[in-house]
Motif scaffolding. Structure first.
Motif, PDB file in Angstrom:
ATOM      1  N   GLN A 150      51.893  29.457 -55.247  1.00  0.00           N
ATOM      2  CA  GLN A 150      50.614  29.950 -54.295  1.00  0.00           C
ATOM      3  C   GLN A 150      50.090  28.431 -53.897  1.00  0.00           C
ATOM      4  O   GLN A 150      49.865  28.058 -52.647  1.00  0.00           O
ATOM      5  N   GLU A 151      49.861  27.681 -54.743  1.00  0.00           N
ATOM      6  CA  GLU A 151      49.207  26.323 -54.677  1.00  0.00           C
ATOM      7  C   GLU A 151      50.054  25.573 -53.673  1.00  0.00           C
ATOM      8  O   GLU A 151      49.563  24.864 -52.706  1.00  0.00           O
ATOM      9  N   ALA A 152      51.344  25.420 -54.096  1.00  0.00           N
ATOM     10  CA  ALA A 152      52.400  24.568 -53.242  1.00  0.00           C
ATOM     11  C   ALA A 152      52.403  24.931 -51.779  1.00  0.00           C
ATOM     12  O   ALA A 152      52.400  24.350 -50.756  1.00  0.00           O
ATOM     13  N   ALA A 153      52.472  26.384 -51.550  1.00  0.00           N
ATOM     14  CA  ALA A 153      52.499  27.035 -50.199  1.00  0.00           C
ATOM     15  C   ALA A 153      51.252  26.446 -49.609  1.00  0.00           C
ATOM     16  O   ALA A 153      51.287  26.200 -48.299  1.00  0.00           O
ATOM     17  N   GLU A 154      50.064  26.752 -50.012  1.00  0.00           N
ATOM     18  CA  GLU A 154      48.788  26.314 -49.245  1.00  0.00           C
ATOM     19  C   GLU A 154      48.862  24.796 -48.913  1.00  0.00           C
ATOM     20  O   GLU A 154      48.401  24.244 -47.847  1.00  0.00           O
ATOM     21  N   THR A 155      49.131  24.022 -49.870  1.00  0.00           N
ATOM     22  CA  THR A 155      49.465  22.675 -49.593  1.00  0.00           C
ATOM     23  C   THR A 155      50.295  22.328 -48.356  1.00  0.00           C
ATOM     24  O   THR A 155      50.032  21.424 -47.602  1.00  0.00           O
TER      25      THR A 155
END
Length: 219
Positions: free
Chosen positions: A194-199
């Motif tokens: 999820q963090e990578a997607a938001e980034t």
């Protein structure tokens, strides 16, 4: 009452999300008066969510709900979509899909990352690879990396001259290499977090804006 914190909060959010989807269809299919009524109901629902301190708000297209994000980020996304659509309609659609997949009530990090990449490709491929039969973000990355001396940024460097494109290249590198689920079976293949997607969505919004506005250009 905080809608997002109640025992049945998620059910309420899902019902509201479905209602917004229905209102968007009714508004477009039933004429101007119905459209205005549907829009008024959407605005009322958004007001209830805001007043109630909900973690959710209306999607950019107002046809569902997404997580409430910091206002500066939301404005950045909106500005990137507008700039992209002036250059390439598909880019705006991909960027919206990326945002919804990252911040919707049922996040899908893989889709969010993939759509973020497509958004950048939609604006960058025609600009940097206009004659390529199979343009990709990877090819854009190679073109800019190998031709750094041929391009400049709109901003100036410390000497007052047009800055080099190192920042743009590194941001594309980050987006390109970070999509670890693009190919399966490799030693570094992994699901997108999820963090990578938001980034990826944030990086794509910035790149789409830069390219669409001509902030990365030939000398």
């Amino acid at each position: 009452m905080n809608v997002g914190d109640s025992n049945n909060g998620m059910l309420v959010i899902e019902v509201a999300d479905a209602l917004l989807d229905i209102l968007s269809k009714v508004g477009y299919q039933r004429g101007p008066q119905r459209f205005r009524e549907a829009d008024r109901l959407r605005s009322q629902l958004d007001g209830v969510l805001t007043t109630g301190g909900s973690a959710y708000t209306l999607k950019p297209d107002r046809d569902g709900l997404c997580l409430r994000v910091e206002e500066t980020l939301r404005r950045t996304l909106d500005e990137a979509v507008q700039a992209a659509e002036a250059l390439q309609k598909d880019a705006g659609a991909h960027l919206r899909e990326a945002f919804v997949a990252a911040y919707g009530i049922k996040p899908n990090p893989s889709v969010a990352y993939s759509q973020a990449v497509k958004a950048v490709e939609a604006v960058a491929n025609p600009v940097f690879l206009p004659k390529s039969p199979e343009p990709t973000l990877g090819a854009v990355r190679s073109t800019l990396d190998q031709g750094r001396n041929k391009y400049v940024m709109a901003v100036s460097d410390r000497a007052g001259a047009p800055a080099g494109i190192d920042a743009a290249v590194e941001l594309i590198n980050l987006l390109w290499h970070g999509q670890r689920d693009r190919h399966a079976g490799g030693p570094t293949s992994a699901p997108v977090s999820q963090e990578a997607a938001e980034t990826a969505v944030h990086a794509a919004a910035l790149l789409v804006h830069w390219v669409s506005k001509g902030y990365v250009r030939k000398k």
